[in-house]
Design a protein around this motif. Structure first.
Motif, mmCIF file in Angstrom:
data_model
loop_
_atom_site.group_PDB
_atom_site.id
_atom_site.type_symbol
_atom_site.label_atom_id
_atom_site.label_comp_id
_atom_site.label_asym_id
_atom_site.label_seq_id
_atom_site.Cartn_x
_atom_site.Cartn_y
_atom_site.Cartn_z
ATOM 1 N N GLN A 289 0.952 -1.162 0.283
ATOM 2 C CA GLN A 289 0.031 -0.071 -0.237
ATOM 3 C C GLN A 289 0.917 1.194 0.538
ATOM 4 O O GLN A 289 0.222 1.933 -0.503
ATOM 5 N N MET A 290 1.999 1.046 0.853
ATOM 6 C CA MET A 290 3.199 2.321 0.954
ATOM 7 C C MET A 290 3.292 2.727 -0.601
ATOM 8 O O MET A 290 3.378 4.361 -0.990
ATOM 9 N N VAL A 291 3.600 1.692 -1.113
ATOM 10 C CA VAL A 291 4.351 1.644 -2.153
ATOM 11 C C VAL A 291 3.800 1.818 -3.068
ATOM 12 O O VAL A 291 4.701 3.272 -4.394
ATOM 13 N N ARG A 292 2.535 1.022 -3.279
ATOM 14 C CA ARG A 292 1.865 2.100 -4.143
ATOM 15 C C ARG A 292 1.561 3.509 -4.288
ATOM 16 O O ARG A 292 0.975 4.269 -5.413
ATOM 17 N N SER A 293 1.247 3.720 -3.059
ATOM 18 C CA SER A 293 0.781 5.045 -2.455
ATOM 19 C C SER A 293 2.575 6.251 -3.052
ATOM 20 O O SER A 293 1.723 7.258 -3.477
ATOM 21 N N ALA A 294 2.899 5.799 -2.975
ATOM 22 C CA ALA A 294 4.658 6.823 -2.942
ATOM 23 C C ALA A 294 4.410 6.225 -4.464
ATOM 24 O O ALA A 294 5.361 8.273 -5.181
ATOM 25 N N PHE A 295 4.199 6.013 -5.481
ATOM 26 C CA PHE A 295 4.307 5.722 -6.777
ATOM 27 C C PHE A 295 2.727 6.123 -8.145
ATOM 28 O O PHE A 295 2.828 6.160 -8.811
ATOM 29 N N LYS A 296 1.979 6.451 -7.296
ATOM 30 C CA LYS A 296 1.103 7.025 -7.390
ATOM 31 C C LYS A 296 -0.088 5.983 -8.252
ATOM 32 O O LYS A 296 -0.302 6.472 -9.031
ATOM 33 N N LEU A 297 -0.092 4.466 -8.633
ATOM 34 C CA LEU A 297 -0.243 3.945 -8.921
ATOM 35 C C LEU A 297 -1.404 3.495 -8.900
ATOM 36 O O LEU A 297 -2.388 3.424 -8.393
ATOM 37 N N LYS A 298 -2.373 3.211 -9.886
ATOM 38 C CA LYS A 298 -3.858 2.983 -10.005
ATOM 39 C C LYS A 298 -3.630 1.298 -8.853
ATOM 40 O O LYS A 298 -4.722 1.499 -8.202
ATOM 41 N N SER A 299 -2.981 0.150 -9.571
ATOM 42 C CA SER A 299 -2.861 -1.399 -9.389
ATOM 43 C C SER A 299 -1.814 -1.523 -8.304
ATOM 44 O O SER A 299 -0.945 -1.065 -8.857
ATOM 45 N N ILE A 300 -2.286 -2.578 -7.763
ATOM 46 C CA ILE A 300 -1.037 -2.715 -6.797
ATOM 47 C C ILE A 300 -0.592 -4.337 -8.024
ATOM 48 O O ILE A 300 0.171 -4.507 -6.734
ATOM 49 N N ASN A 301 -1.130 -4.907 -8.703
ATOM 50 C CA ASN A 301 -0.455 -6.014 -9.115
ATOM 51 C C ASN A 301 1.283 -5.895 -9.511
ATOM 52 O O ASN A 301 1.859 -6.820 -9.289
ATOM 53 N N PRO A 302 1.548 -4.514 -10.034
ATOM 54 C CA PRO A 302 3.270 -4.985 -10.622
ATOM 55 C C PRO A 302 3.605 -4.854 -9.294
ATOM 56 O O PRO A 302 4.974 -5.343 -9.505
ATOM 57 N N ILE A 303 2.942 -4.163 -7.800
ATOM 58 C CA ILE A 303 3.791 -3.943 -6.892
ATOM 59 C C ILE A 303 3.983 -5.074 -6.135
ATOM 60 O O ILE A 303 4.879 -5.893 -5.716
ATOM 61 N N GLN A 304 2.604 -6.355 -6.249
ATOM 62 C CA GLN A 304 2.864 -7.337 -5.494
ATOM 63 C C GLN A 304 3.874 -8.735 -6.521
ATOM 64 O O GLN A 304 4.194 -9.345 -5.250
ATOM 65 N N ALA A 305 4.123 -8.389 -7.261
ATOM 66 C CA ALA A 305 5.454 -9.718 -7.626
ATOM 67 C C ALA A 305 6.500 -9.417 -7.750
ATOM 68 O O ALA A 305 6.921 -9.967 -7.348
#
Ligand SMILES: Nc1nc2c(ncn2[C@@H]2O[C@H](COP(=O)(O)OP(=O)(O)OP(=O)(O)O)[C@@H](O)[C@H]2O)c(=O)[nH]1
Ligand SMILES: [Mg+2]
Length: 348
Positions: A289-305
């Protein structure tokens, strides 16, 4: 500081212009002189004109000196392009302001397209070109009366289609008649668009939206399959270079402002010295969640991997490095913001 032609500034100008009206379309009857008019207005344009009809088959853009462009459309109602295709070209162009050029009677296809433009909320001005050829062979009707008749035709045809009544601008690309008036009107429209561009350029919202777009786009460059390798060797300079070149910033750009140039290694050291690193205590879901919001990402899929693979490789201790990387990215975003704040919006 060389802000004028800084690559970041150039990229931002383009970003803003793409989000601001910047084009005027020349559309209308085949062979009416659309391309010839553009050539008269922009002597450097060299728009393709032809003795045969249908000289222009796709929309062509010509640079307007200070800002924006004039777009030369193909003739309306030819065998080459169906009306449906034509509407698609208009839609794709995203142009708001049009000159509709005629050199003879208003036809049904003209009406179809004019209605379409009106429905789409486009601004339309009407030009009657080849006015040099608008003469009465019997010489009984004055040129004034012929023009009056044309304006009446326009008025009758457009009743109920456009809210405001308007007269033709009569021009001749051959004799030059009416070109000055048309040119002045276009200059004013372009000036208004440029003013809007300037306002957009300076606005905090536009800068923020550009910088967020940049932050968003750096993520896939950092979180690659090679990240594990890079982090395990604490090879932060590679990451720093990637981030800097992505934001197109260098320490030289801002040496007078940022005395302590950031580094991921410094960030990581600070995070580790704090001991109870926030990172270490986080579970994977919170991390993501933190990385997602830091990089303004819409989806969490790329981070999860990426994170699953980091954890699987026993790389949980590398997480302060990830945090350091996020800090560095935000630092470069701030540097980029500073450069944009100092820059000039001058377009050409
Ligand atoms: N007499 C006269 N001829 C003109 C005028 N403007 C253009 N022409 C001629 O009309 C012909 C067509 O001009 P273009 O500028 O190619 O017309 P267009 O509307 O761009 O044509 P398409 O792109 O094929 O739809 C050329 O032979 C021009 O020289 C004008 O004001 N008066
Ligand atoms: Mg043409």
């Amino acid at each position: 500081m060389k802000m004028k032609n800084h690559p970041l500034v150039k990229a931002y100008r383009k970003f803003v212009a793409n989000r601001t009206p910047h084009a005027i379309g020349f559309i209308g009857q085949p062979d009416a002189g659309k391309s010839s008019l553009i050539n008269q207005l922009l002597p450097k344009a060299k728009a393709y004109t032809g003795v045969h009809t249908d000289a222009t088959l796709t929309a062509q853009s010509y640079i307007y000196p200070e800002y924006g462009e004039l777009v030369d459309f193909p003739g309306v109602g030819t065998e080459e392009i169906t009306l449906a295709q034509y509407k698609k070209i208009i839609k794709a162009s995203d142009i708001q302001q049009f000159y509709y050029i005629l050199s003879s009677k208003i036809r049904e296809t003209d009406m179809d397209l004019i209605k379409y433009l009106a429905k789409e909320g486009k601004e339309i001005h009407f030009v009657y070109n080849k006015v040099d050829a608008l003469i009465d062979v019997n010489r009984t009707e004055s040129s004034e009366l012929l023009r009056h008749t044309k304006n009446t035709e326009l008025k009758v045809m457009l009743r109920g289609v456009l809210n405001e009544h308007q007269d033709y601008l009569f021009t001749s690309a051959l004799s030059g008649e009416g070109i000055e008036g048309l040119s002045e009107q276009i200059r004013q429209q372009m000036t208004m668009m440029y003013d809007e561009y300037l306002k957009h350029y300076q606005s905090e919202e536009m800068k923020e939206s550009y910088l967020n777009y940049k932050v968003n786009a750096v993520f896939p460059k950092l979180f690659t399959p090679a990240l594990k390798e890079v982090l395990s060797h604490q090879n932060y300079t590679i990451l720093e270079r990637t981030i800097r070149s992505h934001f197109r910033v260098e320490a030289d750009d801002v040496y007078d402002r940022f005395h302590h140039w950031p580094s991921i290694e410094k960030n990581v050291r600070e995070i580790e010295e704090q001991g109870s690193s926030l990172m270490k205590m986080m579970d994977m879901t919170k991390m993501i969640q933190m990385v997602r919001s830091a990089f303004k990402l819409k989806s969490i899929n790329p981070i999860q991997a990426v994170f699953s693979s980091l954890f699987e490789a026993g790389m949980a201790q590398a997480l302060p490095a990830v945090q350091g990387m996020i800090h560095y990215t935000n630092d470069m975003k701030a540097v980029a913001k500073y450069i944009l704040d100092q820059s000039t919006p001058l377009y050409r």
